[in-house]
Design an enzyme around this catalytic site. Sequence first.
Site, short mmCIF file in Angstrom:
data_model
loop_
_atom_site.label_atom_id
_atom_site.label_comp_id
_atom_site.label_asym_id
_atom_site.label_seq_id
_atom_site.Cartn_x
_atom_site.Cartn_y
_atom_site.Cartn_z
N GLU A 166 0.80 -1.23 0.00
CA GLU A 166 0.00 0.00 0.00
C GLU A 166 0.83 1.27 0.00
OE1 GLU A 166 -3.28 -0.02 2.74
OE2 GLU A 166 -4.23 -1.70 1.71
N GLU A 364 -5.54 -8.58 0.00
CA GLU A 364 -6.33 -8.21 1.19
C GLU A 364 -7.75 -7.93 0.76
OE1 GLU A 364 -4.89 -5.22 3.96
OE2 GLU A 364 -2.82 -5.81 3.53
#
Length: 465
Positions: A166, A364
Amino acid sequence: MKYHTLKPFPEGFLWGASTSAYQVEGAYLEDGKGLSVSDTAAIPEGTTNFNVASDHYHHYKEDIALLAEMGFKEYRFSIAWPRIIPDGDGEINPKGVEFYNNLINEIVKYNITPVVTLYHFDLPQALQDKYGGWASRQCIEDYVRYVKVCFENYGDRVHYWLTINEQNMMVIYHPYPSEKAKYQCNHHMLLAQARAMIECHKMLPDSKIAPAPNITCQYPASSSPEDYLAAMDYDQLRNRMYLDTAVFGKYPEAFMEYLRQNDAEPEIQDGDMEILAAGKPDFIAFNYYGGGTMKYISYEDGKEAKNKPGEFMVGLMTEPGLAQGAPNPLQKRTSYGMGIDPTGLRITLRQLWERYHLPLLITENGCGVPDKLEEDGSIHDDYRIDYLRVHIQACQEAITDGVNLMGYSPWSAIDLVSTHQGVTKRYGFIYVNRDEFDLKDMARYKKDSFYWYKKVIASNGQDLD
Ligand code: BG6
């Protein structure tokens, strides 16, 4: 569109789940580990820190055995840079190297494929103190040295690597002295990532490596052309800035022009764009928690609108002159305000596949809510099963659409400490018996979702009831 029949999940589909080192391991100063920026970050009142987390450092054998019992084909975890090189750029810590050797041996013992994130929010604090972390180009060199240590030590057993978790969330939502400083750090991380991909291909020709941003489609808040354009522009800011650069080695043009006109363009040195072009991912890993909704906002109104803490969690950020996050009454949400949006996952998969034509891995996706441990040791998390079921169905629809999806690795394999909301916000298939401040006995309990996911995996995604 709705199909009459859905294609099955492919043979060898990577069913598993994910964790990150600082959120699950604990032992934050044990066996020579250095501090990371996550260890030292301010913790919101009423929530725990990451010092003990789920104590996976001491429970890893038991934890991996439970993942094997669920039938995991894949397990995504991260290596903590400050456990391997405590001060980020100095001596290698043999105890840290040994921990991940043991962990990986345990994983492969059960024929589970390890997918390793090289860096998940835990920059060594010493590098932050020494030169401001990613603000300095030196951080690229130190990151490359660290990833080479990982490739050397674990490359015989690890064949799937993720560069940076991320990066887009670290860039968009963290405070920086200026917009220019923010995009300079971003540029350095992109270069570090490209260099890691180049090194991986050189050192481990049979391994595959990918970026791992948080990617989500953007809806216009209304049918106005301005809002449609705002959604497109925010897609460049939030998604394409990270994937066009990784895959094509090029910054998205319109967004770069926006940065240029707002004195936020990074300094790009000679040779940088060649490095970005030379670092090629083999697949794309991405985290997905629900589509965003955008409306246009002018510079004037955008300056007035202040981002409030926590707004990023629910996609309500403001980018003056470009877009502002808007509530979406048509989107379901968890009790923490995060989206429940399986169609958004299908859209995101389609967009990524059609843009980049690289295999995709969902690293995720998950439902973070409080769970209740019953007296008999059961945990009835039907809400989590419902959440996962509809997202797995969306994956199958996307596969039928023609998307090359390699696997599904939701968040999280086991309960861990959420980034900002403590351990009460639980994501795991396995319950860890601790509260925010009472560490209790750390015993592991199987949630209803544990048994359900085991059936899903055994049936290769056919039995979702
Ligand atoms: C992702 C992160 O942003 O979302 C994870 O990669 C994080 O580290 C997950 O835990 C869920 O968010 P949160 O804030 O509920 O922990």
